[in-house]
Motif scaffolding. Structure first.
Motif, PDB file in Angstrom:
ATOM      1  N   ILE A   1       0.861  -1.166   0.000  1.00 18.89           N
ATOM      2  CA  ILE A   1       0.000   0.000   0.000  1.00 18.89           C
ATOM      3  C   ILE A   1       0.906   1.227   0.000  1.00 18.89           C
ATOM      4  CG2 ILE A   1      -1.857   1.201   1.214  1.00 18.89           C
ATOM      5  CD1 ILE A   1      -2.104  -1.693   2.734  1.00 18.89           C
ATOM      6  N   ALA A   2       0.719   2.084  -0.997  1.00 18.29           N
ATOM      7  CA  ALA A   2       1.560   3.271  -1.107  1.00 18.29           C
ATOM      8  C   ALA A   2       0.779   4.398  -1.768  1.00 18.29           C
ATOM      9  CB  ALA A   2       2.803   2.957  -1.929  1.00 18.29           C
ATOM     10  N   ARG A   3       0.917   5.591  -1.224  1.00 16.39           N
ATOM     11  CA  ARG A   3       0.224   6.736  -1.812  1.00 16.39           C
ATOM     12  C   ARG A   3       0.721   6.977  -3.235  1.00 16.39           C
ATOM     13  NH1 ARG A   3       1.915  10.020   1.354  1.00 16.39           N
ATOM     14  NH2 ARG A   3       2.892  11.671   0.174  1.00 16.39           N
ATOM     15  N   ARG A   4       2.037   6.975  -3.402  1.00 12.59           N
ATOM     16  CA  ARG A   4       2.611   7.115  -4.732  1.00 12.59           C
ATOM     17  C   ARG A   4       3.799   6.179  -4.878  1.00 12.59           C
ATOM     18  NH1 ARG A   4       6.876   9.611  -4.773  1.00 12.59           N
ATOM     19  NH2 ARG A   4       7.703  11.622  -4.827  1.00 12.59           N
ATOM     20  N   VAL A   5       4.134   5.852  -6.112  1.00  9.19           N
ATOM     21  CA  VAL A   5       5.239   4.941  -6.383  1.00  9.19           C
ATOM     22  C   VAL A   5       6.517   5.768  -6.474  1.00  9.19           C
ATOM     23  CG1 VAL A   5       6.196   3.299  -8.036  1.00  9.19           C
ATOM     24  CG2 VAL A   5       3.740   3.310  -7.556  1.00  9.19           C
ATOM     25  N   ASP A   6       7.457   5.464  -5.582  1.00 16.16           N
ATOM     26  CA  ASP A   6       8.749   6.144  -5.604  1.00 16.16           C
ATOM     27  C   ASP A   6       9.851   5.093  -5.521  1.00 16.16           C
ATOM     28  OD1 ASP A   6       8.780   5.325  -2.939  1.00 16.16           O
ATOM     29  OD2 ASP A   6       8.383   7.316  -2.147  1.00 16.16           O
ATOM     30  N   GLU A   7      11.073   5.533  -5.385  1.00 10.86           N
ATOM     31  CA  GLU A   7      12.202   4.584  -5.376  1.00 10.86           C
ATOM     32  C   GLU A   7      12.154   3.636  -4.177  1.00 10.86           C
ATOM     33  OE1 GLU A   7      14.966   2.405  -6.920  1.00 10.86           O
ATOM     34  OE2 GLU A   7      14.056   4.070  -8.010  1.00 10.86           O
ATOM     35  N   VAL A   8      11.620   4.074  -3.049  1.00 13.71           N
ATOM     36  CA  VAL A   8      11.497   3.198  -1.872  1.00 13.71           C
ATOM     37  C   VAL A   8      10.568   2.023  -2.186  1.00 13.71           C
ATOM     38  CG1 VAL A   8      10.643   3.057   0.506  1.00 13.71           C
ATOM     39  CG2 VAL A   8      12.003   5.027  -0.214  1.00 13.71           C
ATOM     40  N   ILE A   9       9.456   2.320  -2.836  1.00 11.31           N
ATOM     41  CA  ILE A   9       8.489   1.274  -3.184  1.00 11.31           C
ATOM     42  C   ILE A   9       9.110   0.321  -4.197  1.00 11.31           C
ATOM     43  CG2 ILE A   9       6.187   0.798  -4.108  1.00 11.31           C
ATOM     44  CD1 ILE A   9       6.324   2.507  -1.430  1.00 11.31           C
ATOM     45  N   LEU A  10       9.727   0.885  -5.239  1.00  7.55           N
ATOM     46  CA  LEU A  10      10.334   0.051  -6.277  1.00  7.55           C
ATOM     47  C   LEU A  10      11.450  -0.812  -5.706  1.00  7.55           C
ATOM     48  CD1 LEU A  10      10.447   2.647  -9.184  1.00  7.55           C
ATOM     49  CD2 LEU A  10       8.826   0.757  -8.885  1.00  7.55           C
ATOM     50  N   LYS A  11      12.255  -0.245  -4.824  1.00  8.01           N
ATOM     51  CA  LYS A  11      13.334  -1.001  -4.186  1.00  8.01           C
ATOM     52  C   LYS A  11      12.756  -2.151  -3.356  1.00  8.01           C
ATOM     53  CE  LYS A  11      17.294  -0.410  -1.126  1.00  8.01           C
ATOM     54  NZ  LYS A  11      18.016   0.518  -0.248  1.00  8.01           N
ATOM     55  N   SER A  12      11.650  -1.902  -2.684  1.00  8.30           N
ATOM     56  CA  SER A  12      10.990  -2.946  -1.881  1.00  8.30           C
ATOM     57  C   SER A  12      10.479  -4.081  -2.758  1.00  8.30           C
ATOM     58  CB  SER A  12       9.844  -2.345  -1.070  1.00  8.30           C
ATOM     59  OG  SER A  12      10.325  -1.400  -0.151  1.00  8.30           O
ATOM     60  N   VAL A  13       9.886  -3.732  -3.893  1.00 10.95           N
ATOM     61  CA  VAL A  13       9.374  -4.760  -4.815  1.00 10.95           C
ATOM     62  C   VAL A  13      10.531  -5.587  -5.356  1.00 10.95           C
ATOM     63  CG1 VAL A  13       8.170  -5.176  -6.991  1.00 10.95           C
ATOM     64  CG2 VAL A  13       7.312  -3.437  -5.417  1.00 10.95           C
ATOM     65  N   ARG A  14      11.616  -4.912  -5.757  1.00 14.04           N
ATOM     66  CA  ARG A  14      12.785  -5.650  -6.264  1.00 14.04           C
ATOM     67  C   ARG A  14      13.387  -6.538  -5.185  1.00 14.04           C
ATOM     68  NH1 ARG A  14      13.522  -0.708  -9.311  1.00 14.04           N
ATOM     69  NH2 ARG A  14      14.768   0.178  -7.620  1.00 14.04           N
ATOM     70  N   LEU A  15      13.423  -6.048  -3.961  1.00 14.84           N
ATOM     71  CA  LEU A  15      13.927  -6.846  -2.843  1.00 14.84           C
ATOM     72  C   LEU A  15      13.065  -8.083  -2.631  1.00 14.84           C
ATOM     73  CD1 LEU A  15      15.839  -7.166  -0.378  1.00 14.84           C
ATOM     74  CD2 LEU A  15      14.173  -5.833   0.928  1.00 14.84           C
ATOM     75  N   LEU A  16      11.761  -7.901  -2.672  1.00 16.92           N
ATOM     76  CA  LEU A  16      10.848  -9.041  -2.545  1.00 16.92           C
ATOM     77  C   LEU A  16      11.130 -10.074  -3.621  1.00 16.92           C
ATOM     78  CD1 LEU A  16       7.322  -7.557  -1.812  1.00 16.92           C
ATOM     79  CD2 LEU A  16       8.477  -9.312  -0.486  1.00 16.92           C
ATOM     80  N   ASN A  17      11.251  -9.625  -4.861  1.00 13.17           N
ATOM     81  CA  ASN A  17      11.453 -10.548  -5.975  1.00 13.17           C
ATOM     82  C   ASN A  17      12.810 -11.224  -5.943  1.00 13.17           C
ATOM     83  OD1 ASN A  17       9.036 -10.699  -7.524  1.00 13.17           O
ATOM     84  ND2 ASN A  17       9.330  -8.540  -7.974  1.00 13.17           N
ATOM     85  N   SER A  18      13.815 -10.572  -5.400  1.00 13.86           N
ATOM     86  CA  SER A  18      15.131 -11.212  -5.335  1.00 13.86           C
ATOM     87  C   SER A  18      15.264 -12.115  -4.112  1.00 13.86           C
ATOM     88  CB  SER A  18      16.245 -10.159  -5.336  1.00 13.86           C
ATOM     89  OG  SER A  18      16.185  -9.377  -4.155  1.00 13.86           O
ATOM     90  N   THR A  19      14.582 -11.782  -3.030  1.00 11.74           N
ATOM     91  CA  THR A  19      14.686 -12.559  -1.791  1.00 11.74           C
ATOM     92  C   THR A  19      13.658 -13.679  -1.727  1.00 11.74           C
ATOM     93  OG1 THR A  19      15.353 -10.533  -0.676  1.00 11.74           O
ATOM     94  CG2 THR A  19      14.730 -12.380   0.718  1.00 11.74           C
ATOM     95  N   TRP A  20      12.437 -13.342  -2.015  1.00 12.02           N
ATOM     96  CA  TRP A  20      11.325 -14.282  -1.866  1.00 12.02           C
ATOM     97  C   TRP A  20      10.291 -13.989  -2.943  1.00 12.02           C
ATOM     98  CZ3 TRP A  20      11.193 -18.213   1.615  1.00 12.02           C
ATOM     99  CH2 TRP A  20       9.995 -18.888   1.768  1.00 12.02           C
TER     100      TRP A  20
END
Length: 189
Positions: free
Chosen positions: A51-70
């Motif tokens: 859940i995010a008000r807007r998509v920024d680098e923090v959100i994108l970094k979190s998604v990439r982290l999810l995809n690389s870790t789990w």
């Protein structure tokens, strides 16, 4: 099924958690984006809701982290309808991008769509990897045939037969043996 819920502020995810629970999801973990790296090691979830008000680098970094870790299906709820944000999020690994949706009761259907899209994407990645591997192996076989043709002064069919026989004698794949032929030729040159 277990669900990871990540939001920008504590309490922001309450309605999503309640709606997910109504359709049979258990909350494996509720986290903020800042805490996400530390909670990923001990979590077992089949999907994630971000859940995010807007998509920024923090959100994108979190998604990439999810995809690389789990790697798992990700549903992103946001108010950000910018085309570049949508593209960046999907490229990072978001399965379903939901804009301005205040109806959290749709979460079950959206999670199902995310799971289906994620599985399709994973299958395509496997097929692409297999195709690349097959192509690389064919190139290796062609190179090895060329080496055998030059060394033994034989035609292409005979070179392939020799390579195939060597593979059968060693009980190995022809691509593996072709790689060994190339490596041996490189040592001798």
């Amino acid at each position: 099924m277990n669900l990871l819920v990540v939001s920008e502020q504590p309490g922001q995810s309450g309605p999503y958690i309640k709606a997910a629970g109504k359709v049979g999801w258990r909350i494996a973990c509720e986290s903020s984006y800042e805490q996400l790296p530390s909670v990923l090691t001990g979590i077992e979830a089949e999907a994630a809701v971000l859940i995010a008000r807007r998509v920024d680098e923090v959100i994108l970094k979190s998604v990439r982290l999810l995809n690389s870790t789990w790697p798992l299906p990700v549903v992103l709820y946001t108010e950000d309808s910018l085309q570049r944000s949508i593209r960046a999020a999907v490229t990072a690994g978001v399965s379903v991008y939901v804009v301005d949706c205040n109806n959290v009761n749709r979460i079950g259907a959206l999670l199902e769509v995310a799971i289906v899209r994620f599985k399709e994407s994973e299958e395509l990645k496997k097929e692409l990897h297999k195709a690349k591997t097959t192509l690389a192996e064919r190139n290796t076989v062609e190179k090895a045939k060329g080496i055998i043709m030059r060394q033994r002064k034989v035609n292409e069919d005979t070179a392939y037969s020799l390579l195939r026989k060597l593979a059968m004698d060693r009980n190995r794949r022809i691509g593996e043996v072709a790689g060994e032929v190339i490596a041996a030729a490189e040592v001798l040159i």
